[in-house]
Enzyme design. Sequence first.
Site, PDB file in Angstrom:
ATOM      1  N   LYS A  69      -5.043  -2.934   4.004  1.00 57.01           N
ATOM      2  CA  LYS A  69      -3.415  -2.412   3.820  1.00 57.01           C
ATOM      3  C   LYS A  69      -3.591  -1.766   2.342  1.00 57.01           C
ATOM      4  CE  LYS A  69       0.483  -3.183   2.143  1.00 57.01           C
ATOM      5  NZ  LYS A  69       1.171  -3.251   0.835  1.00 57.01           N
ATOM      6  N   GLY A 125       1.662   1.098  -1.720  1.00 51.85           N
ATOM      7  CA  GLY A 125       2.118   2.480  -1.845  1.00 51.85           C
ATOM      8  C   GLY A 125       1.750   2.967  -3.275  1.00 51.85           C
ATOM      9  N   GLY A 136       6.143   2.499  -1.693  1.00 59.04           N
ATOM     10  CA  GLY A 136       7.037   2.028  -2.335  1.00 59.04           C
ATOM     11  C   GLY A 136       7.524   3.241  -3.389  1.00 59.04           C
ATOM     12  N   ASP A 191       2.644  -5.995   3.481  1.00 60.64           N
ATOM     13  CA  ASP A 191       1.879  -7.247   3.699  1.00 60.64           C
ATOM     14  C   ASP A 191       1.741  -7.822   4.913  1.00 60.64           C
ATOM     15  OD1 ASP A 191       0.392  -6.596   1.364  1.00 60.64           O
ATOM     16  OD2 ASP A 191       2.358  -7.025   0.455  1.00 60.64           O
ATOM     17  N   LYS A 213       2.104 -11.065  -0.464  1.00 60.35           N
ATOM     18  CA  LYS A 213       0.597 -10.868  -0.402  1.00 60.35           C
ATOM     19  C   LYS A 213      -0.157 -12.095  -0.098  1.00 60.35           C
ATOM     20  CE  LYS A 213       0.087  -6.419  -3.060  1.00 60.35           C
ATOM     21  NZ  LYS A 213       1.493  -6.120  -3.182  1.00 60.35           N
TER      22      LYS A 213
END
Length: 253
Positions: A18, A21, A51, A168, A223
């Site tokens: 993952k 951003g 983000g 997440d 997270k």
Amino acid sequence: MTMSKLTPPTVRKTIVIKLGGSTLSHLTDEFFLNFKAMQNQYNIIITHGGGPAINEALANQRVHSHTIDGVRVTSKQAINVIQNTLIGQVNPSLVHALTKAGIAAVGLNGFDNQLVNANFLDEELYGFVGEVTQVNTAFLNQLLAVDFVPVIACIGAYEGQAMNINGDTMASEIALAIGAESLLLVTDVDGIRINKVYQQEATEKKINEWIATGDIYGGMIPKVQGALQCLQAGIPSVHIVGANLTGTKIKGE
């Protein structure tokens, strides 16, 4: 002439990565080299947020947004901006960077072949924020079988409506659904930092203590919670890492 027995092909295990951003515009040559090294051993799926790009787009269109415990409250106006930004801007840019580095990547979101179905997490509190209800793992496995890297924007689908899914959370749910060997949460810091020191390992007990004391806060909370959920569900290895793909290993007690 005798025929030797054929060795059955080894099933490659899968890693979900993952990308936060804030890390997307700072991917280094080291990241791509490490990524390619991983590809020699594993199938890889990427999920990503966006983000900073979303914040800029919301500000430009004067759409208010705020977060609760790291989850972005998403109005009808905001989900339209988020959908357009992630699918129209961030995802193609990341796919291009991977392709340029010699990685066969294909851009996806929840609408593609019903890849990620979702429902409202809590419509009254969060608006158009989704919780994952189903992942089309057969579709992902088809792509992995022909050596494509799926690159999935964090947009889910609910009866034709786009849903904003925490990055997440999306990564965790896909890792669980696909039976991933490992989940790597790439952020703009090299793991969990406590008292200015990065931790090589962390347990559920320690993480809960750090949340209670405020040492873990904001966007790091989902997270670590997502990491713990994956461990509890049976994913063998979960890491919170920097762009060099090394950082804090989250492990069971």
